[in-house]
Structure formats: C-alpha cells, structure tokens
Design a protein around this motif. Sequence first.
Motif, PDB file in Angstrom:
ATOM      1  N   ILE A 408       0.817  -1.210   0.000  1.00 44.42           N
ATOM      2  CA  ILE A 408       0.000   0.000   0.000  1.00 44.42           C
ATOM      3  C   ILE A 408       0.852   1.261   0.000  1.00 44.42           C
ATOM      4  CG2 ILE A 408      -0.222   0.285   2.503  1.00 44.42           C
ATOM      5  CD1 ILE A 408      -3.037   0.657  -0.132  1.00 44.42           C
ATOM      6  N   LYS A 409       2.100   1.154   0.378  1.00 46.41           N
ATOM      7  CA  LYS A 409       2.969   2.337   0.433  1.00 46.41           C
ATOM      8  C   LYS A 409       3.212   2.945  -0.946  1.00 46.41           C
ATOM      9  CE  LYS A 409       5.486   1.122   4.690  1.00 46.41           C
ATOM     10  NZ  LYS A 409       4.786  -0.144   4.976  1.00 46.41           N
ATOM     11  N   VAL A 410       2.976   2.178  -2.020  1.00 50.80           N
ATOM     12  CA  VAL A 410       3.204   2.734  -3.358  1.00 50.80           C
ATOM     13  C   VAL A 410       2.161   3.787  -3.725  1.00 50.80           C
ATOM     14  CG1 VAL A 410       4.272   0.585  -4.117  1.00 50.80           C
ATOM     15  CG2 VAL A 410       1.862   1.007  -4.661  1.00 50.80           C
ATOM     16  N   MET A 411       1.126   3.949  -2.882  1.00 48.41           N
ATOM     17  CA  MET A 411       0.154   5.012  -3.140  1.00 48.41           C
ATOM     18  C   MET A 411       0.799   6.387  -3.063  1.00 48.41           C
ATOM     19  SD  MET A 411      -2.567   3.464  -4.014  1.00 48.41           S
ATOM     20  CE  MET A 411      -3.771   4.789  -4.007  1.00 48.41           C
ATOM     21  N   LYS A 412       1.984   6.444  -2.513  1.00 54.82           N
ATOM     22  CA  LYS A 412       2.755   7.692  -2.496  1.00 54.82           C
ATOM     23  C   LYS A 412       3.299   8.029  -3.878  1.00 54.82           C
ATOM     24  CE  LYS A 412       6.916   9.697  -0.381  1.00 54.82           C
ATOM     25  NZ  LYS A 412       8.058   9.468   0.553  1.00 54.82           N
ATOM     26  N   ASP A 413       3.505   7.015  -4.714  1.00 53.16           N
ATOM     27  CA  ASP A 413       4.233   7.181  -5.971  1.00 53.16           C
ATOM     28  C   ASP A 413       3.279   7.326  -7.153  1.00 53.16           C
ATOM     29  OD1 ASP A 413       6.654   6.835  -4.543  1.00 53.16           O
ATOM     30  OD2 ASP A 413       6.396   4.663  -4.622  1.00 53.16           O
ATOM     31  N   VAL A 414       2.571   8.433  -7.198  1.00 54.33           N
ATOM     32  CA  VAL A 414       1.612   8.689  -8.278  1.00 54.33           C
ATOM     33  C   VAL A 414       2.374   9.202  -9.508  1.00 54.33           C
ATOM     34  CG1 VAL A 414      -0.352  10.096  -9.000  1.00 54.33           C
ATOM     35  CG2 VAL A 414      -0.268   9.152  -6.682  1.00 54.33           C
ATOM     36  N   VAL A 415       2.241   8.490 -10.618  1.00 52.42           N
ATOM     37  CA  VAL A 415       3.001   8.833 -11.829  1.00 52.42           C
ATOM     38  C   VAL A 415       2.126   9.404 -12.944  1.00 52.42           C
ATOM     39  CG1 VAL A 415       4.809   7.138 -11.351  1.00 52.42           C
ATOM     40  CG2 VAL A 415       2.791   6.452 -12.696  1.00 52.42           C
ATOM     41  N   PHE A 416       0.811   9.339 -12.756  1.00 55.09           N
ATOM     42  CA  PHE A 416      -0.098   9.805 -13.804  1.00 55.09           C
ATOM     43  C   PHE A 416      -1.372  10.329 -13.164  1.00 55.09           C
ATOM     44  CE2 PHE A 416      -3.671   9.022 -16.715  1.00 55.09           C
ATOM     45  CZ  PHE A 416      -3.235   9.683 -17.867  1.00 55.09           C
ATOM     46  N   VAL A 417      -1.809  11.501 -13.620  1.00 51.10           N
ATOM     47  CA  VAL A 417      -3.069  12.080 -13.138  1.00 51.10           C
ATOM     48  C   VAL A 417      -3.833  12.658 -14.326  1.00 51.10           C
ATOM     49  CG1 VAL A 417      -4.185  13.824 -11.685  1.00 51.10           C
ATOM     50  CG2 VAL A 417      -2.122  12.662 -10.862  1.00 51.10           C
ATOM     51  N   MET A 418      -5.048  12.180 -14.515  1.00 48.14           N
ATOM     52  CA  MET A 418      -5.980  12.744 -15.490  1.00 48.14           C
ATOM     53  C   MET A 418      -7.260  13.121 -14.747  1.00 48.14           C
ATOM     54  SD  MET A 418      -7.828  10.841 -18.750  1.00 48.14           S
ATOM     55  CE  MET A 418      -6.534  11.096 -19.961  1.00 48.14           C
ATOM     56  N   LYS A 419      -7.784  14.290 -15.007  1.00 47.09           N
ATOM     57  CA  LYS A 419      -9.076  14.703 -14.462  1.00 47.09           C
ATOM     58  C   LYS A 419      -9.953  15.198 -15.599  1.00 47.09           C
ATOM     59  CE  LYS A 419     -10.219  18.584 -12.495  1.00 47.09           C
ATOM     60  NZ  LYS A 419     -10.334  19.787 -11.632  1.00 47.09           N
ATOM     61  N   GLU A 420     -11.121  14.600 -15.723  1.00 48.57           N
ATOM     62  CA  GLU A 420     -12.065  14.947 -16.788  1.00 48.57           C
ATOM     63  C   GLU A 420     -11.390  14.953 -18.160  1.00 48.57           C
ATOM     64  OE1 GLU A 420     -14.367  18.414 -15.875  1.00 48.57           O
ATOM     65  OE2 GLU A 420     -14.949  17.655 -13.917  1.00 48.57           O
ATOM     66  N   GLY A 421     -10.550  13.941 -18.375  1.00 50.20           N
ATOM     67  CA  GLY A 421      -9.933  13.747 -19.682  1.00 50.20           C
ATOM     68  C   GLY A 421      -8.692  14.561 -19.956  1.00 50.20           C
ATOM     69  N   LYS A 422      -8.318  15.446 -19.038  1.00 49.97           N
ATOM     70  CA  LYS A 422      -7.117  16.263 -19.219  1.00 49.97           C
ATOM     71  C   LYS A 422      -5.977  15.703 -18.380  1.00 49.97           C
ATOM     72  CE  LYS A 422      -5.260  20.940 -18.611  1.00 49.97           C
ATOM     73  NZ  LYS A 422      -5.553  22.351 -18.207  1.00 49.97           N
ATOM     74  N   VAL A 423      -4.809  15.530 -19.000  1.00 53.88           N
ATOM     75  CA  VAL A 423      -3.643  15.006 -18.291  1.00 53.88           C
ATOM     76  C   VAL A 423      -2.946  16.152 -17.556  1.00 53.88           C
ATOM     77  CG1 VAL A 423      -1.401  13.882 -18.522  1.00 53.88           C
ATOM     78  CG2 VAL A 423      -3.325  13.141 -19.955  1.00 53.88           C
ATOM     79  N   TYR A 424      -2.794  15.976 -16.240  1.00 58.10           N
ATOM     80  CA  TYR A 424      -2.111  16.977 -15.411  1.00 58.10           C
ATOM     81  C   TYR A 424      -0.729  16.527 -14.975  1.00 58.10           C
ATOM     82  CZ  TYR A 424      -6.504  19.531 -15.002  1.00 58.10           C
ATOM     83  OH  TYR A 424      -7.658  20.241 -15.281  1.00 58.10           O
ATOM     84  N   LYS A 425      -0.511  15.211 -14.972  1.00 56.86           N
ATOM     85  CA  LYS A 425       0.785  14.683 -14.536  1.00 56.86           C
ATOM     86  C   LYS A 425       1.059  13.424 -15.317  1.00 56.86           C
ATOM     87  CE  LYS A 425       3.248  13.231 -10.304  1.00 56.86           C
ATOM     88  NZ  LYS A 425       3.085  13.046  -8.824  1.00 56.86           N
ATOM     89  N   HIS A 426       2.307  13.324 -15.831  1.00 59.25           N
ATOM     90  CA  HIS A 426       2.712  12.106 -16.539  1.00 59.25           C
ATOM     91  C   HIS A 426       4.218  12.009 -16.420  1.00 59.25           C
ATOM     92  CE1 HIS A 426       2.142   9.359 -20.296  1.00 59.25           C
ATOM     93  NE2 HIS A 426       2.569   8.720 -19.232  1.00 59.25           N
ATOM     94  N   VAL A 427       4.677  11.118 -15.573  1.00 58.40           N
ATOM     95  CA  VAL A 427       6.107  10.940 -15.371  1.00 58.40           C
ATOM     96  C   VAL A 427       6.743  10.512 -16.689  1.00 58.40           C
ATOM     97  CG1 VAL A 427       7.850   9.588 -14.152  1.00 58.40           C
ATOM     98  CG2 VAL A 427       5.818  10.425 -12.924  1.00 58.40           C
ATOM     99  N   PRO A 428       7.858  11.159 -17.102  1.00 66.35           N
ATOM    100  CA  PRO A 428       8.437  10.906 -18.433  1.00 66.35           C
ATOM    101  C   PRO A 428       8.747   9.445 -18.740  1.00 66.35           C
ATOM    102  CG  PRO A 428       9.425  12.838 -17.429  1.00 66.35           C
ATOM    103  CD  PRO A 428       8.550  12.223 -16.384  1.00 66.35           C
ATOM    104  N   SER A 429       9.054   8.644 -17.730  1.00 74.98           N
ATOM    105  CA  SER A 429       9.383   7.242 -17.987  1.00 74.98           C
ATOM    106  C   SER A 429       8.184   6.446 -18.476  1.00 74.98           C
ATOM    107  CB  SER A 429       9.953   6.598 -16.730  1.00 74.98           C
ATOM    108  OG  SER A 429       9.013   6.627 -15.676  1.00 74.98           O
ATOM    109  N   MET A 430       6.968   7.006 -18.256  1.00 69.80           N
ATOM    110  CA  MET A 430       5.768   6.349 -18.749  1.00 69.80           C
ATOM    111  C   MET A 430       5.498   6.834 -20.161  1.00 69.80           C
ATOM    112  SD  MET A 430       4.737   4.417 -16.280  1.00 69.80           S
ATOM    113  CE  MET A 430       5.328   4.217 -14.594  1.00 69.80           C
ATOM    114  N   GLY A 431       5.175   5.921 -21.074  1.00 72.41           N
ATOM    115  CA  GLY A 431       5.061   6.281 -22.485  1.00 72.41           C
ATOM    116  C   GLY A 431       3.806   7.043 -22.830  1.00 72.41           C
ATOM    117  N   MET A 432       3.909   7.963 -23.791  1.00 73.78           N
ATOM    118  CA  MET A 432       2.768   8.652 -24.350  1.00 73.78           C
ATOM    119  C   MET A 432       3.023   8.913 -25.821  1.00 73.78           C
ATOM    120  SD  MET A 432       1.153  12.406 -23.394  1.00 73.78           S
ATOM    121  CE  MET A 432       0.138  11.988 -22.007  1.00 73.78           C
ATOM    122  N   ASN A 433       2.129   8.471 -26.682  1.00 73.24           N
ATOM    123  CA  ASN A 433       2.311   8.670 -28.126  1.00 73.24           C
ATOM    124  C   ASN A 433       1.254   9.638 -28.670  1.00 73.24           C
ATOM    125  OD1 ASN A 433       4.376   6.695 -28.127  1.00 73.24           O
ATOM    126  ND2 ASN A 433       2.834   5.058 -28.242  1.00 73.24           N
TER     127      ASN A 433
END
Length: 433
Positions: A408-433
């Motif tokens: 459960i401690k990994v809940m600290k490590d948020v790497v992506f956040v989208m709200k209502e379809g808009k991306v607010y956070k995306h850690v670069p190591s995670m892919g996006m095309n």
Amino acid sequence: MKRIFYGTAVLALVCGNLFAQKTYIQAGKLIDVRNNKTLSEMTIVVEGEMIVSVAKGYQKGTDEDQIIDLKSATVMPGLMDMHIHVEGQTGPRQYMERFTNNEADVAFNSLVYAKTTLMAGFTTVRDMGGSGVNISLRDAIAAGKVDGPRIITAGKSIAPTGGHADPTNGVRRDLMGDPGPEVGVINGVADARKAVRQQVKNGSDVIKITATGGVLSVAKDGSAPQFQQDELNAVIETARDFGIHVAAHAHGDEGMQRSVIGGIHSIEHGTLMSEKTMDMMIKAGTWYVPTITAGMSVAEYARIPGYYPAPVKAKAEAIGAQIQTTFGKAYKRGVKIAFGTDAGVFPHGENYREFIYMTEVGMPNLEAIQTATLRGAELLGMENKIGVLESGKFADIIAVSGDPEKDIKVMKDVVFVMKEGKVYKHVPSMGMN
C-alpha cells in the motif's frame, strides 16, 4: 473577398477528425474498485471528458488517436479525500497567520495546496471549512482558470459561541466582538437556520458543524458536546430542505450520538466513538470519515516545543493518536467508511498516509482504496459520475508505479493524473504517443 465552399462530405470528414480523437490508456494493472480486484492488461478509452469503454487487452485506435502507455503501472480511479482544508497548512506560525495574512494571501496559498493535492492523485475533495476563499477556489478550478481537484466545499463551519469553529476563540476581548450566524456562530434554533441559509447563499455545497470541541482551536475542551439537540435538528432539517448534506466534526461520544439522532450524514474524526454510537451509525446509515493522519500528525507535532499553544498541545497529546484504534473498531463492526485525512492539519500532498494507517489495523489494501474512490462517490451522491472506471463516468484516472494490492505504500508514488480527460501529470518514464 474570396469565398471557399466545402462540400458536405468534406465538412463531415473535417469535423469528424476534429471531434472523434480518442485517448487509449493501456494499463498493465487496473483496479476494479467495485469488485475489489486487480485486472491485468486493460485499456481505457477516453473521449473528451468521459470514459467510453474499458476492455481487456492492449487496444489502440487510429493514427490520430493518442496512446498512453501505463503498462508498467497500476491504474485506478482518481482518488477522493472527504476531509481537507485547502485554505491553510500546519506550521508553528499558523496561529499568528490569522492576524497577519490577508484574504489574498490565503487565496494564493490555496492555489499551491490545491495543485499539490491534485498531483498527489486526488481528483475530488470535500473541503471541510475555511473563510470563503474555498468557494472562490472551487469555482476557479471548475472554470479551468487554475489547476486543482474538483472541490465540494462547506464554506465556513458552523459552531456555537465559544465552540470549535468560533473564529474569535483565543483573541483579545476587544477583538472578540459577538459574531453571529452570518459568520457561522449560532445560539438557538433561529440562529441555526439562519447560519445554514447564509452558507447556502454564500455558495456552500455541504454544511459542516462542530458537534463537539476540537483539538486545534484555542479553547479548553476537545470533546464535550457543543450543540443542544434542537439546534442540531434545526441545522440538519434546514440543510435537508436545500438538498445538501451535513457533516459533523466530533471527537466526543455524546456529540456524535446527538448528531446521529438528528440525522447527520457523516461523522468526521470520531475519536472517542463508543460501540453504542457505532451501532447507531450502522442503523442510520451514517458515514464515518476517520482522518487518522490528522490524529497521528498532531500527536507528533505536540512533542515539538512551541509548535502549538499550551491548550492545543494538551488536547493534541490526549486525543490525537486514538483515532486509529477507533477506526479499527468501527471498520470491524461494519460502520460505513469513506476516506478522509484532514489535510492542512499536516502538509497537503501527504494524503496517501491514510492508506497506510487504515491497513495497519486490518482493512485490506484494495478496500482502503475503495474508500477513496467508490465509497467517496457514494458519500457525495455522485456515484453516477465518478468513483469507478466505467463507461459513462468522468475520466478521472490515476496511476501508481507499483502494485498497491501487495504494498500500500506505493500510493505515495503517483506517476499519472488525469481529471475529466485532461492530463495533469505524466512521469516521463511512462510512455505517451
């Protein structure tokens, strides 16, 4: 003037390309919070603000569609914290700031706290009392002017004279005055009704009362009841007429029982809750929002010399750390629980700590996440819009870098956040095309 005419087929093609673009979120793991299980290799399709489908396997659309590669992450609905204070944050100068901060200072600070909360994965929060800046912040976020979570706010908390939310507690007598319902201070049934109506007029979404004393106010008692039954009844009845809920800050047992008898929607903190009160809440369907992190934090800060005034220090030491034990008992007894932390009493962005404290006393990891997603939506009466990853719901989607079912401690490590379809956070190591 040169005029250009487009044929119907061409215009349809142009408009179709403009509006049909979708986002495909490929999730290595996906938490199904309705059934409390983790699914593997899933794809969420988002169009505009909404989720249009959730399906097995890694899917992709046309060349115009966007693919977000979260194959190495665990994806879940945006988190919800049902008890924060977005206008402020703890610190050794917090009591002095009541006299030194202007409304503009509070407003600018709240922008930072709101964005920090969103970046921590919380896309919806219930703000449980401030000065009224919280109402303006809610509107600014909803209008897309600033970044932050969706806010459901109580505006100003309601208390009796000398109660936990009386804004003049602890000041010089010549500064105290005699605040009334217009600022949430009541004495009697008529005041109670007027105070609720004033908060609704000001724009509040929910009513917050301080049914008992509190820890951080500069007042002697932290647990005694503060409203007579007729006053409580009047607050709840008046709010019900407006179609909004009432939440009760409560540490002491008698104040909780009076609140449940009156028809309160949720009990916040609940530190000294007895088994009798738990049973009353189960029978009435009353929600419990524990805020364990606040209790643990104030007990810790009380050990720092000079951090709190003497009356607050004594209450923090006596009450703070008991909330976790109460939560464990309430959970095992079957009380309805929604996730809430009291962020602001500790630094915003550390809301994830509540998951750790909840699971330490027996709540399974995925059930803890459920309290911060589906259960929060149910408490708000918004389960048809948010809280689960399903077609027709708002695209409030987050991801963490590990597997919270195992740790459960990994809940600290948020790497992506989208709200209502808009991306607010995306850690670069995670892919996006």
